[in-house]
Design a protein around this motif. Sequence first.
Motif, PDB file in Angstrom:
ATOM      1  N   PRO A   1      50.738  34.817  28.251  1.00 14.16           N
ATOM      2  CA  PRO A   1      50.045  35.525  28.264  1.00 14.16           C
ATOM      3  C   PRO A   1      49.207  35.976  29.666  1.00 14.16           C
ATOM      4  CG  PRO A   1      48.914  34.690  26.100  1.00 14.16           C
ATOM      5  CD  PRO A   1      50.857  33.823  27.415  1.00 14.16           C
ATOM      6  N   ALA A   2      47.834  34.919  30.226  1.00 15.67           N
ATOM      7  CA  ALA A   2      47.137  35.447  31.154  1.00 15.67           C
ATOM      8  C   ALA A   2      48.228  35.411  32.358  1.00 15.67           C
ATOM      9  CB  ALA A   2      46.627  33.745  31.206  1.00 15.67           C
ATOM     10  N   ILE A   3      49.378  34.444  33.007  1.00 18.54           N
ATOM     11  CA  ILE A   3      50.086  34.722  33.757  1.00 18.54           C
ATOM     12  C   ILE A   3      50.767  36.769  33.645  1.00 18.54           C
ATOM     13  CG2 ILE A   3      52.480  34.840  35.159  1.00 18.54           C
ATOM     14  CD1 ILE A   3      49.485  32.853  36.316  1.00 18.54           C
TER      15      ILE A   3
ATOM     16  N   GLY B   1      52.433  41.069  35.847  1.00 18.35           N
ATOM     17  CA  GLY B   1      53.221  42.664  34.947  1.00 18.35           C
ATOM     18  C   GLY B   1      54.401  41.869  34.590  1.00 18.35           C
ATOM     19  N   GLN B   2      54.476  40.756  34.765  1.00 20.09           N
ATOM     20  CA  GLN B   2      56.157  40.686  33.766  1.00 20.09           C
ATOM     21  C   GLN B   2      56.660  39.949  32.386  1.00 20.09           C
ATOM     22  OE1 GLN B   2      57.901  38.353  37.064  1.00 20.09           O
ATOM     23  NE2 GLN B   2      58.494  39.964  38.728  1.00 20.09           N
TER      24      GLN B   2
ATOM     25  N   PRO C   1      50.093  43.374  38.518  1.00 19.20           N
ATOM     26  CA  PRO C   1      48.832  44.277  38.082  1.00 19.20           C
ATOM     27  C   PRO C   1      47.571  43.614  40.014  1.00 19.20           C
ATOM     28  CG  PRO C   1      49.564  43.256  36.729  1.00 19.20           C
ATOM     29  CD  PRO C   1      50.710  43.031  37.166  1.00 19.20           C
ATOM     30  N   LEU C   2      47.917  41.764  39.513  1.00 20.87           N
ATOM     31  CA  LEU C   2      46.603  41.608  41.000  1.00 20.87           C
ATOM     32  C   LEU C   2      47.287  41.561  41.829  1.00 20.87           C
ATOM     33  CD1 LEU C   2      45.327  37.891  41.482  1.00 20.87           C
ATOM     34  CD2 LEU C   2      47.129  37.547  41.720  1.00 20.87           C
ATOM     35  N   ALA C   3      48.792  42.067  42.401  1.00 23.07           N
ATOM     36  CA  ALA C   3      48.849  42.249  43.842  1.00 23.07           C
ATOM     37  C   ALA C   3      48.355  43.585  44.454  1.00 23.07           C
ATOM     38  CB  ALA C   3      50.847  41.674  44.126  1.00 23.07           C
TER      39      ALA C   3
ATOM     40  N   ILE D   1      51.566  36.207  44.570  1.00 28.78           N
ATOM     41  CA  ILE D   1      52.229  37.802  44.802  1.00 28.78           C
ATOM     42  C   ILE D   1      53.659  37.646  45.286  1.00 28.78           C
ATOM     43  CG2 ILE D   1      51.365  38.583  47.332  1.00 28.78           C
ATOM     44  CD1 ILE D   1      48.396  37.962  46.821  1.00 28.78           C
ATOM     45  N   MET D   2      53.526  36.618  46.219  1.00 29.93           N
ATOM     46  CA  MET D   2      55.267  36.372  46.206  1.00 29.93           C
ATOM     47  C   MET D   2      55.958  36.896  45.400  1.00 29.93           C
ATOM     48  SD  MET D   2      54.959  33.917  49.411  1.00 29.93           S
ATOM     49  CE  MET D   2      54.217  32.804  48.719  1.00 29.93           C
TER      50      MET D   2
END
Lengths: 401, 409
Positions: free
Chosen positions: B49-51, B56-57, A327-329, A320-321
């Motif tokens: 890919p998972a990360i 989104g980076q 997308p996760l955040a 998150i940081m």
Amino acid sequence: MKKTLLVFWQEYKRHVIRKRFILMVLSIPALIAVVMVVAILGVFLTQDKRPVGYVDQAGYLAIKQLPARVEFSPEPELQLIPYENEKAATTALNEGAIQAYYILSPEFTETGEGKLVYIKTWNGNLAFQFNRLLRLNLTDSMPPEIANRLMEGEEFVITSLDQTRQMSEDAWGNLIVPFAAGLLIMVIIMTAGGYLLQAVVEEKENRTIEIIITSVSPNQLMTGKILGDIAVGLTQLLVWFGFLAGGYFLVRGSVEWVGQIEISTEYLVLLVLVVIPTFITVAALMAAIGSITTELREAQQISGYFTLPIMAPYWFSYLIMTSPNGPLALILSYFPLTAPVTLTMRAGFTQIPVWQLTINIAELVLLAALSLWLAGKAFRAGMLNYGKRLSLKEIFTRASA
Amino acid sequence: MNKTHLILKNELITTIMRPSFIISLLIFPVIMVIVIYVQSVTNMSSSSPAITALTGQTGESHEGYVDESGLIKTLPPEVKDGMLVVFSDITSANAALSEGLISGYYVVPQDFIASGRISYVRADYNPLSGLEASIMFRDVLDFNLLGQDLRLADRFWNPIQVEEITLEETVKRDVTNPMTYMIPYFVGLVLYIVIITSASLLLNSITTEKQSRVMELLMASSSPLQILAGKIIALGMVGLLQTVIWSGTVLIVVNLFNQQSELIAVMQLPFTLIFWVIVYFLLGYAIYAALMAGVGALMPGMKEASQATMLVVMPLLIPLVLSPSLSMTPDNLLSVVLSVIPFTAPVSMMSRLAAGPVPAWQLGLSIALMVITATLTIRAVAGMFRAQALLTGQSFNFVLFFKALLGKA
């Protein structure tokens, strides 16, 4: 209204004006202070502060000592001692006079090769200081202002696109703020929720509630209690915040990174906007759980399931940081129970678009209203119900009946 | 004995059959697997890919710079084409940033050599990623300050190529890999959680039964010591189950990751570790469960009890706070002292064992001291666990607690 106030005051008083509450509120900052002192002392005492030796076989080093440091640093300044030959250095190492020594090979000027000899371990700061000495020698022949720039390094000031936010990389203390704020909010929400749970279940367990509702309506009782416990939580928050602020002003002058911490008003406003609806939501949910269960133990188990999503953003804090707009955040900020901690963390590391914030906070407010309504229903259906846990279906059918 | 057995059986069944127990038993390993996985994958490459799906980076960076000082003449060869674009002024850089062509740009001011300040404008204003991303531009600046001399720049970045020689062979620790301290911390944490949860389960069970007066009924047919023994053994067995499942997951997960990649290759966890986990859990539990039972016996209700437990569990918390020091320097005086003192030993010794081998005499000494302490506390608490203390509604205070522990009350 008068009765609500009475309930409110009674609820506030029975928690706050007590030796136990005062002890609890004061013991946590004390505990944190003790733990911090122990941790700092532990690191400080276990550091190897013995000097470092070196044998310059190439005759490379024109400057033989680092200039004395001006600024205070917790890392010890290791003394550098030159030795004539390897044998003398080995003797000193075996006698324990030095913790390690470097050997610059005779061809060091061309190859840059060398050795580091130590017994078991060495202080991590050693390589840093020796490299600094080598760089100092490397840049010695350059124009002084360029050499100085190379040795001092650059200072990057990170700026947002609209120039409204700025942070120097030296002010890294600011990175702690969102992390600590999230933690503080989480602890407060959970303790305040716990109080409410206790308040409802306890009175149910010892049947005080039967007497109370002969003179107070369920709505008045519930509103009073929820407001009372939110006030308890806020009191706690204020006291702890006071301690934090006190600690901040105390060490601001002496510890550089603390002095550089800045908290913007926007951030505080955001905190308030996020905290208040979350407080209400959790308090109302706890009250609902308290009224449908019959035993404190059982109620605590169910409430445990709510604390998991509130905590969850911490497991992914690194992601998150580093990508606060990924997308996760985003998902975690749209889900109301994970939103409070996620939003406080994200806001410290990026500029959240206003439209997103509006949706997120609107969701929190909506959820708060919904939980209040649910709590009212559950309370009316469950307050005089003993011995058996109510199901969700029963809450709605009974309340309307 | 028969009655102890009955109490044991009842306590065991009611604890294990609770849904919350089963859920927490399963949830902890799941969380641990996720956290270890995410940590290790982010560590390996930020573009897996998972990360990428989560952040989104893509890991590719396109940035720009505006050079007002005229310092930058060429870029070092490590900067690939398109990674760093030059802009003639801030307006055009801003335009490119707004269109999303670049993720950020640097402004080198005219007085850069004197002031050293670089303004770094980022679309997402993220100080944390900014620190990481700016490493490349630092190299560009150094390279140009050093007169575009690649050999000189190399020497500046790596002043010495060191061959490390140690006079005494020890375990090598990879300081840069977070797993080096994550794993010992996790092992320590597992032990801390199981000891505390099973000890507080005991406290919970004693105080609830005391409050609801079930205790008085129980005492009509069995002695206080039988009740205590039954409860301690039953909850110890529950804790043991948790310990085995949780630490088993840590071992399996870590070793699975080991096989798949070089990630945690630095951290080979021996399977004998599980043996030590069990030993230290049993001894730690014996000490802390006895203390908690003492608190429970003297406490009128659950609320008062939870306040007192804070102080009782403090010693176990200290090694957890010092975990980085324990795992990075497991042989220094602080670590040895912490792992020999019986109250801090379980967590500290397990962190050290997960970080590397521990001399046999220290293991022996700490176990011997713990056995002695456990026997003494259990005996002291058994004396406290008398009918009188279990009946009265006397409120708790620490003077009384310690007097009772010493057998003077």
